[in-house]
Each structure stands twice: as C-alpha cells, then as structure tokens.
Design a protein around this motif. Structure first.
Motif, PDB file in Angstrom:
ATOM      1  N   VAL A 199      42.320  33.968  87.604  1.00  0.00           N
ATOM      2  CA  VAL A 199      41.732  32.927  86.741  1.00  0.00           C
ATOM      3  C   VAL A 199      40.394  32.455  87.299  1.00  0.00           C
ATOM      4  CG1 VAL A 199      42.005  30.529  86.007  1.00  0.00           C
ATOM      5  CG2 VAL A 199      43.898  32.149  85.723  1.00  0.00           C
ATOM      6  N   ALA A 200      40.332  32.246  88.614  1.00  0.00           N
ATOM      7  CA  ALA A 200      39.075  31.809  89.234  1.00  0.00           C
ATOM      8  C   ALA A 200      37.979  32.850  89.042  1.00  0.00           C
ATOM      9  CB  ALA A 200      39.300  31.541  90.722  1.00  0.00           C
ATOM     10  N   LEU A 201      38.326  34.126  89.224  1.00  0.00           N
ATOM     11  CA  LEU A 201      37.339  35.195  89.023  1.00  0.00           C
ATOM     12  C   LEU A 201      36.890  35.256  87.565  1.00  0.00           C
ATOM     13  CD1 LEU A 201      38.969  38.017  91.190  1.00  0.00           C
ATOM     14  CD2 LEU A 201      36.791  36.866  91.650  1.00  0.00           C
ATOM     15  N   ALA A 202      37.825  35.062  86.633  1.00  0.00           N
ATOM     16  CA  ALA A 202      37.485  35.096  85.211  1.00  0.00           C
ATOM     17  C   ALA A 202      36.547  33.945  84.844  1.00  0.00           C
ATOM     18  CB  ALA A 202      38.752  35.039  84.364  1.00  0.00           C
ATOM     19  N   ILE A 203      36.807  32.759  85.389  1.00  0.00           N
ATOM     20  CA  ILE A 203      35.927  31.610  85.121  1.00  0.00           C
ATOM     21  C   ILE A 203      34.534  31.864  85.679  1.00  0.00           C
ATOM     22  CG2 ILE A 203      35.530  29.180  85.674  1.00  0.00           C
ATOM     23  CD1 ILE A 203      38.575  28.787  85.562  1.00  0.00           C
ATOM     24  N   ALA A 204      34.473  32.418  86.898  1.00  0.00           N
ATOM     25  CA  ALA A 204      33.170  32.752  87.484  1.00  0.00           C
ATOM     26  C   ALA A 204      32.460  33.810  86.652  1.00  0.00           C
ATOM     27  CB  ALA A 204      33.354  33.237  88.919  1.00  0.00           C
ATOM     28  N   SER A 205      33.211  34.800  86.172  1.00  0.00           N
ATOM     29  CA  SER A 205      32.631  35.831  85.317  1.00  0.00           C
ATOM     30  C   SER A 205      32.073  35.237  84.030  1.00  0.00           C
ATOM     31  CB  SER A 205      33.694  36.881  84.979  1.00  0.00           C
ATOM     32  OG  SER A 205      33.231  37.777  83.988  1.00  0.00           O
ATOM     33  N   GLY A 206      32.861  34.381  83.392  1.00  0.00           N
ATOM     34  CA  GLY A 206      32.392  33.740  82.160  1.00  0.00           C
ATOM     35  C   GLY A 206      31.162  32.890  82.384  1.00  0.00           C
ATOM     36  N   THR A 207      31.089  32.225  83.545  1.00  0.00           N
ATOM     37  CA  THR A 207      29.917  31.402  83.864  1.00  0.00           C
ATOM     38  C   THR A 207      28.658  32.258  83.973  1.00  0.00           C
ATOM     39  OG1 THR A 207      31.312  29.821  85.063  1.00  0.00           O
ATOM     40  CG2 THR A 207      28.950  29.767  85.525  1.00  0.00           C
ATOM     41  N   LEU A 208      28.754  33.386  84.679  1.00  0.00           N
ATOM     42  CA  LEU A 208      27.587  34.262  84.843  1.00  0.00           C
ATOM     43  C   LEU A 208      27.165  34.884  83.513  1.00  0.00           C
ATOM     44  CD1 LEU A 208      28.493  36.039  88.205  1.00  0.00           C
ATOM     45  CD2 LEU A 208      26.766  34.273  87.826  1.00  0.00           C
ATOM     46  N   ILE A 209      28.140  35.309  82.708  1.00  0.00           N
ATOM     47  CA  ILE A 209      27.811  35.879  81.398  1.00  0.00           C
ATOM     48  C   ILE A 209      27.208  34.810  80.493  1.00  0.00           C
ATOM     49  CG2 ILE A 209      28.806  36.901  79.314  1.00  0.00           C
ATOM     50  CD1 ILE A 209      30.793  38.373  81.124  1.00  0.00           C
TER      51      ILE A 209
END
Length: 643
Positions: A199-209
């Motif tokens: 979940v943390a990685l997905a949130i970070a991914s969404g932030t960068l995108i």
C-alpha cells in the motif's frame, strides 16, 4: 592455495562491496546522461531551444515575483486571454523552486535543469529491470542504455526545458514503484506487513504519477501500461488470488494520482476525469477480481467486457478521441507538425532514435518462467510496457522516447542473462583445486563486448544521418542550437521598446511564446494551440490574396479593427508555407522546393509571399495596408497594419 583460489577469495571479499559498486555504476550512468545532454552548451547562448519552454519560464518568473501565476493570462489569445488553471504548472514550479534555492536567474535554471534532472531516468529503469528479471546486472545495463537513449535526449537536452524532461523520469519512477508494489503483495500475499508495504509503495507510485500529470498529458502512458497489465493478468495470469491482490495497489495508484492531478489543473476535466477514470475502471475490475477464487474466469471476463462497454458509453467522446489519436487522427493543426507524424511516415527514425538495443530487446519477448506465477506476472508487465510503448511510437514520432526507454529495459534483460550465465561459470573444479573455464571466459568477454557495443552505438558509433554525411548522435547533440536567435532577439526587443503596451502581434503560432516572453506583447495564437480555429483564421489571413480580405478576417475573427496590430514574419515561413496552406485550405502554398534543392515561389498573390519577399532590402512590395516598420534585411520583418 592456487592463484585461481586466491583470485576467487579476493572476488568473495569484493562481493561484500557490491552495493557500493552498483551505486558507483549508477552514478556513472547518470554522468553519461548528463554529459550527452550538456553537449549543446546553451548556457553560452543564454537562450532556450525551441518555443514551448518559454511559457514555463514566463510563469516561473511570475511565481518568483508575485508568488502565483495570474489566473488569466492576458498575453495569450486576445481578446479573452487564457485561464491558467488549464495549464500544467510542474515545469514552472521546478524552475521557480530551483531559482529560489540557488539564487540563480530563472533562465539559467531553465537552461541547465533538464540536463541535471532527465538523467535521473537511470534510477527507475534500474529498478524496473532488476525487478522484472531479478538481476542487478540487468538493471545496470538498462540504466546505461536509458541514460544514452537518443529519443529521450532529443526531448531533454540542455536548454530544452519542457515537460518531457521532468515528467518522464517521474512516470517511470511511478511504474517502478507500482511494479514493486505488485511483487510485494503477490509474493508474501496474506502477511499484513507485506500488505502495508504494498500500500505504501502504491501511494508513492500514485504520487509520482500525479506529479507527472501536472507536467504533461503524456502521463496517460502510465495508465495505459497499468490497465494493459491488469487486463493481461486477467486473461493469462496463473493465480487468481494474486490477481485479486494486485487490483488493490492498482486502484490506489489511480486514486492517488488522479486526486493529485485534478487538484492542480483542470486540463483533464476536473471531477469528471476523477470520477470516470479513477473509480469506474479500477473499482469495476477490482470487485470481480476479488471473487476470482469462487467465480470462474470466463464470467469475470464477461463482467469486464460489460464494464468496458459502460465506460465507452459514459466517456464515449474521450474514448473516441483517444482511439482516433492512436490511429493517427490528431486534428488539422497537429497533422502539420513534424514531431506528431506517424512513425510510418518516417520509418528510419525507429533506427535513428532507438538503434541497436532494439535488436537485443526483441529476444526479451521470448517467454520464460511462465510456470512460476511471479515470473508470469513480471513477463506480462514487460509485455504491457512494450506493447503500449510501441503503439504510441507508431502513432506519434516524438513518443519514440517511451519505446527507447522500454527497449533499454528489455535489452538489459537479454544482455544481462548472457553476462550472468557466463560469469557464474568462470571457475570450475579441477582435481583438488579450481581452474578457469575457457568457454565461459570467452562467452563473458563476448557478451560484455556486445553490451558495450549496444551502449556505445547509441551515442558514439556513426548511426545517424541528418541532412548530410553519417555522424554520431553525440555530434548531432553538439550542433543543436536555436537557429538565428540573435535575429529573433533583435526583432522581439524592438517590439518591446517601440510599440505600445496594448499592441497585438500577428504571427504564425510557433512564435507565440517567444513574443510573449521577450516582447511582452499580446498574441492571437501560440504553441499551446488550445483553440484550433484561431490557427485556421491566421492561416487564411496569410494565404489571402487581397489586403482588404485579410483585414476583414482579422476584424471578424478577433475584433482587431482599429487596434494597434503588427505582423511578424521570418524566413522560417518559407518551409512552413505548406503547413500554413494546408490549414487554410489553400490549394497552393507560397513556396515549393525545387528539384535543385532551393525554394521557388509558387503563389505570388498570397499575402505570406509578399511579407517574406519584403524581408529582402532590394524588394519593394505593393502592399498599401501594411507598413514595414522593422527589417534586419536578412531574416525577420515586422509590418504595422494601417486600418
């Protein structure tokens, strides 16, 4: 202890420093990318290359001066101006932020920043390749190939301070984190700690995108890759439970990125984009996927088809425009832009901008480890990345940059397998000791040579033809420059110093941002091309054969009657006259390229022809409603309209 055993012991000790070696090689790859991008040396000219970056520079200066961008930009699209909430502000934020931190002038930051930021692409390509293949060697090779990828360098070299240089590394970083999130959640599955990490990685991914979306509409590339991946896993995934778990971080990536994007720009339609794209697709797909353990796959596929049909109905205009764009229908104006042409129109660009790594990358498409659920998911991700990149590259030449980075990852896969295979067999048991494996030594040498050749070929070995003899990409980069910028600066500063503040400038759309920045004057059109009909009317004005008709067009379309209006013209309109005539619907352009290689006049009556000929000091035009007020006798002329 034999010599070989001694060397092996030394190798074992060196292995402890492998992380430091990896970091050192990534830094070296970054330095390579920076060096290639700094070859044009725009810092010496102190100008930006191209026209588009100047709008970001002007908005950055407004941020530094007023702490905000004006809500209505009155220098664009006279008379109504331009709602800047529709603009994508990421590049302006970068310029203003680094100028504030360093104390340098914004134009100096705008010149230097792309060469510093764009090579960061080596980090996400390293992690994507390493995750997909499970090899650090693959990540290192991919990092070097992506650092020198010509298609990306041509959109991110020094002075080209535009959206691609900043959004592309963010997009691939977002994809890298999304891939890591998928792998974490499917490897450990039900462990709470792995779910939290995913979940943390997905949130970070969404932030960068989401940050990438604030800079460039091309961020939709990431959505296409992720959506294609989910679809392929649905069709060919090995494990239904893993598939259902992947949908959770997938949903999070889309939600976070969409919230961020729609918070800072209305370019994507605001809440309508947020609701339809963010919720309809991922929730619609995720809910049935969660039930895969109890519902047969063929029923899930039926549900997905139904949801796709619903999306098509709700967002039919958006989907229709996306499909039309992919098929090459980009609108009248964009159809005349060289970088927007289909790859089929210039197939040689595939080799020029992607090169030798493409040959190696093809072998990465051969399936491997498909019996392993994790290996299958990783292979499908690579297939998604390649499929979407190839489709976009075929649709528009400038999007070859996505394919070049994807090819770097795939070539890293193939070349690293060779290196790792032979490297692990260098030493074999011999009697009571070890001996060097000659076959492995030869194989390792050959595979290392192939890797070196692949890296060198895309910047050092002559592979690029550009209006002349065969030269290396590095030589091409070194000679990139803003042609005749001194002429442009002279004319634009003349406008700033010798015209009224409320003067309005007519020019072809390419020069709008330049005029707004240097002359500080209002334009009718600019490279944003927000209103295509404006370009059509300006084209009709230039192709008109009667002065009265041309003035009627300006007055009727833009309400310019009686205003202080100037027309800026340059020799660049000679090759552009084909595009101007096409947009105007005129059967004959002003100039035609002759078999001898020089331009001849094909339409003497067009206003554009008379404007261009008026640049010559020995040519007296018969124009009565246009007074020539500035001419450098070589490149640019400015006319004032006499109403």
């Amino acid at each position: 202890m034999s010599k070989l055993e001694t060397w092996r012991a030394i190798y074992g000790k060196l292995h402890k420093f492998r992380p430091l070696l990896v970091v050192a090689l990534l830094v070296l790859a970054y330095v390579l990318g920076f060096w290639l991008r700094s070859l044009p040396q725009f810092s010496e000219q102190r100008v930006l290359t191209g026209d588009d970056p100047y709008v970001h520079l002007r908005y950055a200066e407004a941020l530094l001066k007023n702490d905000s961008i004006p809500p209505n930009d009155t220098l664009r699209y006279y008379p109504q101006g331009f709602n800047t909430r529709y603009e994508l502000p990421l590049v302006s934020w970068f310029i203003a932020g680094f100028a504030w931190l360093t104390g340098l002038q914004p134009i100096d930051i705008a010149i230097l920043l792309p060469a510093f930021f764009a090579p960061l692409i080596v980090i996400p390509t390293f992690f994507i390749a390493k995750t997909l293949i499970g090899s650090t060697t693959a990540g290192i090779v991919a990092a070097f190939l992506s650092a020198a990828a010509p298609a990306f360098i041509l959109r991110s070299f020094e002075g080209f301070c535009d959206k691609e240089a900043f959004s592309t590394p963010l997009m691939f970083a977002g994809l890298a984190l999304a891939l890591l999130s998928f792998n974490v959640v499917t490897t450990a599955q039900r462990h709470m700690r792995s779910m939290v990490t995913s979940v943390a990685l997905a949130i970070a991914s969404g932030t960068l995108i989401g940050l990438a979306a604030i800079g460039w509409r091309g961020f939709l590339f990431t959505y296409l890759v992720l959506a294609t991946h989910i679809l392929l896993v649905t069709l060919f995934g090995k494990n239904g439970e893993s598939l259902s778990l992947i949908s959770i971080p997938y949903l999070l990536v889309l939600v976070v990125s969409s919230v961020l994007a729609t918070s800072f720009t209305i370019r994507y339609g605001g809440l309508s984009f947020f609701s339809s794209i963010t919720f309809l697709i991922p929730l619609g797909v995720a809910i049935p996927l969660m039930a895969l353990k109890k519902v047969k796959r063929r029923y899930v596929l039926v549900l997905i088809v139904i949801l796709a049909a619903v999306l098509l109905f709700i967002e039919r205009d958006y989907v229709r425009s996306l499909v039309s764009w992919l098929l090459g229908n980009k609108g009248l104006v964009r159809s005349t832009v060289a970088e927007s042409q289909s790859l089929f129109d210039s197939p040689q660009e595939l080799w020029n901008q992607v090169g030798l790594p493409l040959i190696f990358a093809v072998f990465a498409l051969v399936p491997r480890n498909l019996k392993d659920p994790q290996g299958r998911i990783n292979y499908l991700f690579m297939l998604s990345l390649f499929g979407v990149s190839a489709a976009l590259a075929v649709s528009e030449i400038r999007l070859l940059m996505f394919l070049s980075i994807t090819v770097a990852i795939m070539a890293g896969d193939v070349l690293s397998r060779l290196i790792d295979h032979y490297g692990s067999r260098l030493f074999i048991k011999w009697r009571k000791g070890l001996r060097l494996n000659r076959e492995a030594t030869m194989g390792l040498s050959l595979s290392t040579a192939l890797t070196t050749l692949a890296i060198l070929s895309i910047f050092a070995i002559p592979t690029y033809t550009w209006y002349g003899p065969l030269v290396s990409h590095a030589e091409v980069y070194r000679n990139i420059g803003m042609s005749n910028h001194n002429y442009w600066l002279g004319a634009l500063l003349w406008l700033r110093e010798n015209t009224n503040q409320d003067a309005i400038i007519i020019s072809w759309w390419d020069y709008g941002y330049l005029i707004q920045y240097y002359a500080n004057r209002t334009t009718i059109v600019d490279p944003g091309n927000v209103y295509e009909w404006r370009n059509v009317e300006v084209a009709k004005f230039f192709m008109s054969s009667a002065e009265e008709e041309s003035l009627r067009i300006l007055n009727q379309s833009f309400g310019l009657g009686g205003k202080d209006v100037y027309v800026l013209i340059s020799l660049e309109e000679i090759p552009k006259s084909h595009a101007i005539a096409k947009i105007a619907g005129s059967p004959m352009p002003s100039f035609q390229l002759t078999p001898q290689g020089w331009w001849g006049i094909s339409n003497f009556d067009a206003l554009l022809t008379k404007f261009v000929l008026g640049i010559r000091p020995d040519y007296a035009t018969d124009l009565t409603r246009f007074e020539k007020v500035y001419c450098d006798s070589q490149y640019i002329a400015i006319y004032r309209i006499k109403w």
